[in-house]
Scaffold this active site. Structure first.
Site, short mmCIF file in Angstrom:
data_model
loop_
_atom_site.label_atom_id
_atom_site.label_comp_id
_atom_site.label_asym_id
_atom_site.label_seq_id
_atom_site.Cartn_x
_atom_site.Cartn_y
_atom_site.Cartn_z
N ASP A 13 0.81 -1.23 0.00
CA ASP A 13 0.00 0.00 0.00
C ASP A 13 0.84 1.27 0.00
OD1 ASP A 13 -2.27 -1.66 0.11
OD2 ASP A 13 -2.13 -1.76 2.29
N LYS A 16 1.81 2.02 -5.19
CA LYS A 16 2.35 1.45 -6.44
C LYS A 16 1.41 1.72 -7.61
CE LYS A 16 2.39 -2.56 -4.40
NZ LYS A 16 2.15 -2.18 -3.01
N GLY A 17 0.09 1.55 -7.35
CA GLY A 17 -0.90 1.77 -8.41
C GLY A 17 -0.78 3.16 -8.98
N GLY A 40 -4.62 -4.35 -3.68
CA GLY A 40 -5.63 -3.31 -3.89
C GLY A 40 -4.88 -2.08 -4.32
N HIS A 41 -4.95 -1.74 -5.58
CA HIS A 41 -4.20 -0.60 -6.12
C HIS A 41 -5.19 0.49 -6.52
CE1 HIS A 41 -0.62 -3.43 -7.26
NE2 HIS A 41 -0.92 -3.45 -5.98
N GLN A 223 1.89 -6.27 -3.63
CA GLN A 223 2.45 -6.49 -2.30
C GLN A 223 3.79 -5.75 -2.19
OE1 GLN A 223 1.08 -9.65 -3.93
NE2 GLN A 223 -0.70 -8.64 -3.10
N GLY A 301 -10.76 -3.55 4.34
CA GLY A 301 -11.31 -2.48 5.17
C GLY A 301 -10.68 -2.41 6.56
N LEU A 331 3.76 12.20 0.81
CA LEU A 331 4.52 13.17 1.60
C LEU A 331 3.57 14.19 2.23
CD1 LEU A 331 7.47 13.86 2.30
CD2 LEU A 331 7.48 15.43 0.35
N SER A 412 5.67 12.13 -4.66
CA SER A 412 4.23 12.25 -4.89
C SER A 412 3.60 13.02 -3.74
CB SER A 412 3.64 10.84 -5.00
OG SER A 412 2.24 10.89 -4.97
P1 GDP Z 1 -0.73 0.24 -3.59
O1 GDP Z 1 -1.35 -1.02 -3.08
O2 GDP Z 1 0.74 0.29 -3.36
O3 GDP Z 1 -1.10 0.55 -5.01
O4 GDP Z 1 -1.33 1.41 -2.69
P2 GDP Z 1 -2.89 1.60 -2.32
O5 GDP Z 1 -3.61 2.05 -3.53
O6 GDP Z 1 -3.41 0.41 -1.59
O7 GDP Z 1 -2.78 2.74 -1.22
C1 GDP Z 1 -2.22 3.98 -1.52
C2 GDP Z 1 -3.29 5.06 -1.34
O8 GDP Z 1 -2.65 6.32 -1.34
C3 GDP Z 1 -4.29 5.12 -2.48
O9 GDP Z 1 -5.53 5.50 -1.96
C4 GDP Z 1 -3.73 6.21 -3.40
O10 GDP Z 1 -4.74 6.87 -4.15
C5 GDP Z 1 -3.13 7.14 -2.39
N1 GDP Z 1 -1.95 7.91 -2.80
C6 GDP Z 1 -0.94 7.57 -3.63
N2 GDP Z 1 0.00 8.53 -3.65
C7 GDP Z 1 -0.44 9.51 -2.82
C8 GDP Z 1 0.11 10.75 -2.38
O11 GDP Z 1 1.21 11.16 -2.75
N3 GDP Z 1 -0.64 11.48 -1.50
C9 GDP Z 1 -1.84 11.05 -1.03
N4 GDP Z 1 -2.49 11.82 -0.18
N5 GDP Z 1 -2.38 9.89 -1.42
C10 GDP Z 1 -1.68 9.12 -2.29
P1 IMO Z 2 -0.89 -4.23 -2.28
O1 IMO Z 2 -0.48 -4.74 -3.64
C1 IMO Z 2 -0.84 -4.79 2.04
C2 IMO Z 2 -0.77 -8.92 3.50
C3 IMO Z 2 -2.00 -9.37 4.25
C4 IMO Z 2 -1.37 -10.37 5.23
C5 IMO Z 2 -0.31 -11.03 4.36
C6 IMO Z 2 -0.72 -12.35 3.75
O2 IMO Z 2 -2.19 -3.53 -2.26
O3 IMO Z 2 0.23 -3.48 -1.63
P2 IMO Z 2 -2.35 -12.98 1.74
O4 IMO Z 2 -3.83 -12.74 1.56
O5 IMO Z 2 -1.51 -12.39 0.67
O6 IMO Z 2 -2.04 -14.42 1.98
O7 IMO Z 2 -2.00 -12.22 3.12
O8 IMO Z 2 0.00 -10.10 3.34
N1 IMO Z 2 -1.03 -8.37 2.14
C7 IMO Z 2 -1.01 -7.07 1.86
N2 IMO Z 2 -0.82 -5.99 2.66
N3 IMO Z 2 -0.97 -4.63 0.71
C8 IMO Z 2 -1.13 -5.71 -0.11
O9 IMO Z 2 -1.15 -5.59 -1.44
C9 IMO Z 2 -1.18 -6.98 0.47
N4 IMO Z 2 -1.34 -8.22 -0.03
C10 IMO Z 2 -1.24 -9.06 1.01
O10 IMO Z 2 -2.61 -8.31 4.93
O11 IMO Z 2 -0.72 -9.69 6.26
MG MG Z 3 -2.87 -1.65 -1.80
#
Ligand code: GDP
Ligand code: IMO
Ligand code: MG
Length: 427
Positions: A13, A16-17, A40-41, A223, A301, A331, A412
């Site tokens: 999280d 990356k997305g 979840g991206h 991940q 969630g 940041l 970012s």
């Molecule tokens: P990922 O799994 O690595 O793709 O990250 P997620 O999408 O799960 O979580 C990152 C969250 O931060 C998302 O809701 C993005 O829209 C948001 N995001 C990404 N870059 C920034 C940033 O520079 N500032 C803020 N406020 N939100 C960001």
């Molecule tokens: P993105 O791509 C954050 C975590 C789960 C758990 C462990 C194992 O959005 O960054 P699993 O269901 O993969 O067997 O769970 O890995 N986990 C993540 N945590 N971001 C993710 O993906 C994750 N994918 C798995 O919460 O601790």
């Molecule tokens: Mg994510």
């Protein structure tokens, strides 16, 4: 040849997305190589938010080829729902390719994941309960079902029969719960096969051909490094290799073709699920980060655990992934803090550790070492250039880069595509 790779450096999280979507503007092809719908991206364009789990984050551009590679585990039901959601949001899905070698997540994988977590009690991993681990376990155990099997009715019927018989014995005799009805699963999955057949191909060849043709190919990690099955905080990890090597095995593209490896670093640290997290702040700092950053899992969630930036983690990621650049995200979430801490390493039994500990026993008992920097106390989300950022914010990201030993590539300052400051043109 022009390739780039986006890798998570912490526990997921990191954004990356968002970074993939930004870089995809210049790419021709985007490839997911590992993981499944545990990812979840979130991508935000013109304040419209798109939640992606299996589809590569290049999908918002209808002219980009998006590949779900051989190392991904595909839940066909979830994928079809995701395609449906995207179409409903006005996204045209025209150039999607799914590897014939990608493994299929079956309903029994999801149930095994749920039952295993229950049985483990306090030792549970805190998985996303999407059947990711059990699907990869079947792949390693050589009983898995691949996309190529799914779209071949006879082969699928045969492989499903073997699997249902095996798994139903497990459910009845080991887990003590209900098994699955062969005919019902067969019917359901043949329905999915009919809808997905058009996308399935040998993407190992396709990916290599695109690179040879000079197309710009972007590898999207899911991940993150500390969740890597081999190098992360085992057993509190996922069941694939989110590190750079995993992009090779999961796409069928060799290491010599990998360039511009970008490590995405959240400006602080979060983690979902169980496992050690030395810089975690179970206090008002953690609450500030969670509330200001809306740190709740997109897939489950669950509230994310929050803490300070940990450069011991990111430096380890720099080594494991041969990172070329850092992309520091979120940041802006630190805008209001008076002071900001960076965990620069750990002591164990009074001694500073030189290496990231492999032992969880050690990691659970380390003491983080912090340095403190002044906050910038102003809103940076509208700033468009690096020079515009307050000096204190620049000092913070430059200090991270210095401690990690990897140059800055992107900073970012907001979720939108246009809230991205580029220090190094990556493609
Ligand atoms: P990922 O799994 O690595 O793709 O990250 P997620 O999408 O799960 O979580 C990152 C969250 O931060 C998302 O809701 C993005 O829209 C948001 N995001 C990404 N870059 C920034 C940033 O520079 N500032 C803020 N406020 N939100 C960001
Ligand atoms: P993105 O791509 C954050 C975590 C789960 C758990 C462990 C194992 O959005 O960054 P699993 O269901 O993969 O067997 O769970 O890995 N986990 C993540 N945590 N971001 C993710 O993906 C994750 N994918 C798995 O919460 O601790
Ligand atoms: Mg994510």
């Amino acid at each position: 040849m022009a390739t780039a790779m986006v890798i998570g450096t912490q526990w997921g999280d990191e954004g990356k997305g968002k970074i993939v979507d930004y870089l995809a503007q210049k790419a021709d092809v985007v490839i997911r190589s590992q993981g499944g719908n545990n990812a979840g991206h979130t991508v935000v364009v013109d304040d419209k938010s798109y939640a992606l789990r299996l589809l590569p984050s290049g999908i918002l551009f209808s002219d980009k080829t998006c590949i779900i590679g051989s190392g991904v585990v595909v839940n066909p039901k979830v994928l079809l729902q995701e395609i449906g959601n995207m179409v409903a949001q006005g996204v045209k899905i025209s150039k999607l390719e799914i590897s014939t070698r990608a493994h299929v997540i079956m309903p029994y994988h999801v149930r095994i994941d749920e039952e295993d977590e229950k049985l483990k009690g306090d030792a549970k991993i805190g998985t996303t309960k999407n059947g990711i681990g059990p699907c990869y376990a079947d792949k390693i155990n050589r009983v898995g079902i691949r996309m190529g099997d799914l779209i071949d009715e006879k082969l699928f019927a045969k492989k499903l029969r073997i699997n249902i018989d095996l798994k139903n014995r497990l459910f009845e005799r080991y887990y003590g719960c209900e098994g699955f009805d062969y005919d019902a699963v067969l019917k359901e999955y043949l329905g999915y096969a009919d809808q997905l057949r058009q996308y399935v191909k040998d993407t190992d060849y396709a990916a290599n051909l695109y690179i040879t043709e000079g197309k710009k190919v972007l590898f999207e990690g899911a991940q993150a490094t500390m969740l890597d099955l081999d190098h992360g905080t085992y057993p509190f990890v996922t069941s694939s290799n989110p590190t750079a090597g995993g992009a090779c095995t999961g796409s069928g593209v060799g290491p010599r073709k990998m360039q511009n490896i970008v490590g995405v670093v959240k400006a602080y640290t979060t983690r979902v699920g169980a496992g050690p997290f030395p810089a975690e702040q179970i206090n008002e700092v953690g609450d500030y980060l969670r509330n200001t950053g809306h740190e709740f899992g997109t897939v489950t969630g669950r509230p994310r655990r929050c803490g300070w930036m940990d450069t011991a983690v990111v430096k380890f990621a720099g080594m494991l992934n041969s990172l070329d650049y850092l992309a520091i995200t979120r940041l802006d979430i630190l805008d209001d803090l008076d002071t900001i801490k960076i965990c620069t390493g750990y002591t164990y039994q009074g001694k500073l550790l030189k290496e990231y500990p492999a032992s969880l026993e050690v990691l659970e008992h380390v003491e983080p070492v912090y340095e403190e920097m002044p906050g910038w106390k102003c809103h940076i989300s509208d700033m468009k250039t690096y020079e515009e950022l307050p000096e204190k914010a620049r000092n913070y990201v430059e200090r991270i880069s210095e401690l990690v030993g990897v140059p800055l590539g992107i900073v970012s300052v907001g979720p939108n595509r246009n809230q991205t400051i580029v220090l190094k043109k990556i493609f």
